[in-house]
Scaffold this active site. Structure first.
Site: not given
Ligand code: AMP
Length: 288
Positions: A30, A37, A153, A176, A186-187
């Site tokens: 997103m 990411h 998810q 991570v 992101s939040r």
């Molecule tokens: P999002 O943009 O939040 O929808 O996340 C996109 C992808 O990045 C999803 O598969 C999340 O699980 C992954 N993601 C988000 N935060 C992390 C993190 N801290 N470590 C690894 N993957 C992440």
């Protein structure tokens, strides 16, 4: 790097490469890209010949009182990260292209979505399952990478790919974290400096649960109460749920298994944090 906004152009690009035997990787996001990411993008770059990162803030996975309108959208920063990491296509469909007038199908994965995030955020997983199915249809990837950060998810996506024979290989990569252990999200930018310092307590609680398991404790009630005590020690956090569960079905356990998942969600100020730890109860093994 190509920027593609139209779903038809995206599919045409992928189909051309597939005919030549090129393997296509997809990292769905997103946007508001961070190191979590980036680790998915780097791994995808290694595993696939051609790499697509999708950036789409999917309205159907947000509840009416959630942060859809204020969700961060730093598009030029995101594109710069994609360029740095050698992404071939940044796929940025519009909401109108994703959900044109007359759109009516919803993908539901009922059992996986029932508990935890599904309970806290009704309709969230229907939105996720539907958009992931659509992205797979548009991008036609051989492989897609997801983060363990959103454990439920990742289980849901694996189930839906299996149930609907989508033929996409799903790879799940570790969470991570910031230096203190807070899972990147992101939040996190919504956290005030004071909240940011305290937010790590959710992870500390999960770590305590893992430690208790490694001492040989098998009673889930005792493990949950050890986690609860740590998190309640930080009164600015409000626990949404803390669970000791089976990593495959996500059902709660009364006794830990060789592989057990500790799941948690808590609120601090206006921010909802989620995190998890997959723990091996086998002597001598650490988290997996
Ligand atoms: P999002 O943009 O939040 O929808 O996340 C996109 C992808 O990045 C999803 O598969 C999340 O699980 C992954 N993601 C988000 N935060 C992390 C993190 N801290 N470590 C690894 N993957 C992440």
């Amino acid at each position: 790097m190509k920027i593609i906004r139209s779903p038809a152009a995206m599919t045409a690009w992928s189909e051309g490469l597939r005919r030549e035997g090129v393997t296509i990787g997809l990292v769905p996001t997103m946007g508001a890209l961070h190191e979590g990411h980036r680790s998915l993008i780097r791994e995808a770059r290694l595993q696939c010949d051609a790499l697509v990162v999708s950036i789409f803030v999917n309205p159907t996975q947000f509840g009416p009182r959630e942060d859809l309108t204020k969700y961060p959208r730093p598009l030029s920063h995101d594109r710069a990260i994609c360029r740095q990491e050698g992404v071939d296509v940044c796929f940025e469909p519009t909401v109108e292209a994703m959900y044109p007038a007359g759109f009516q199908t919803t993908v539901i994965v009922p059992a996986v979505a029932r508990r935890w995030e599904g309970e806290a955020r009704p309709h969230h997983f229907a939105g996720v399952a539907t958009v992931v199915t659509k992205l797979f249809g548009m991008v036609r990837p051989h492989r897609a990478l997801f983060g363990q950060k959103d454990f439920q998810q990742s289980v849901l996506v694996q189930q839906l790919v299996k149930d609907l024979n989508l033929g996409v290989d799903i790879v799940v990569r570790p969470t991570v974290r910031e230096q203190d252990g807070l899972a990147m999200s992101s939040r996190n930018i919504y956290l005030s400096p004071n909240e940011r310092r305290r937010a790590v307590v959710l992870y500390k609680g999960l770590q305590t649960g893992a430690k208790v398991i490694r001492t040989g404790e098998t009673d889930a009630r005792i493990i949950r109460s050890a986690m609860t005590q740590v998190i309640k020690g930080e009164p600015t956090l409000t626990i949404d749920y803390l669970a000791v569960c089976d990593p495959t079905t996500l059902e709660p356990l009364s006794t830990v298994r060789p592989k057990t998942l500790l799941l948690g969600a808590a609120r601090i100020g206006t921010v909802r944090l989620i995190d998890n730890l997959a723990v091996s109860a086998i002597q001598g093994q650490r988290n997996y």
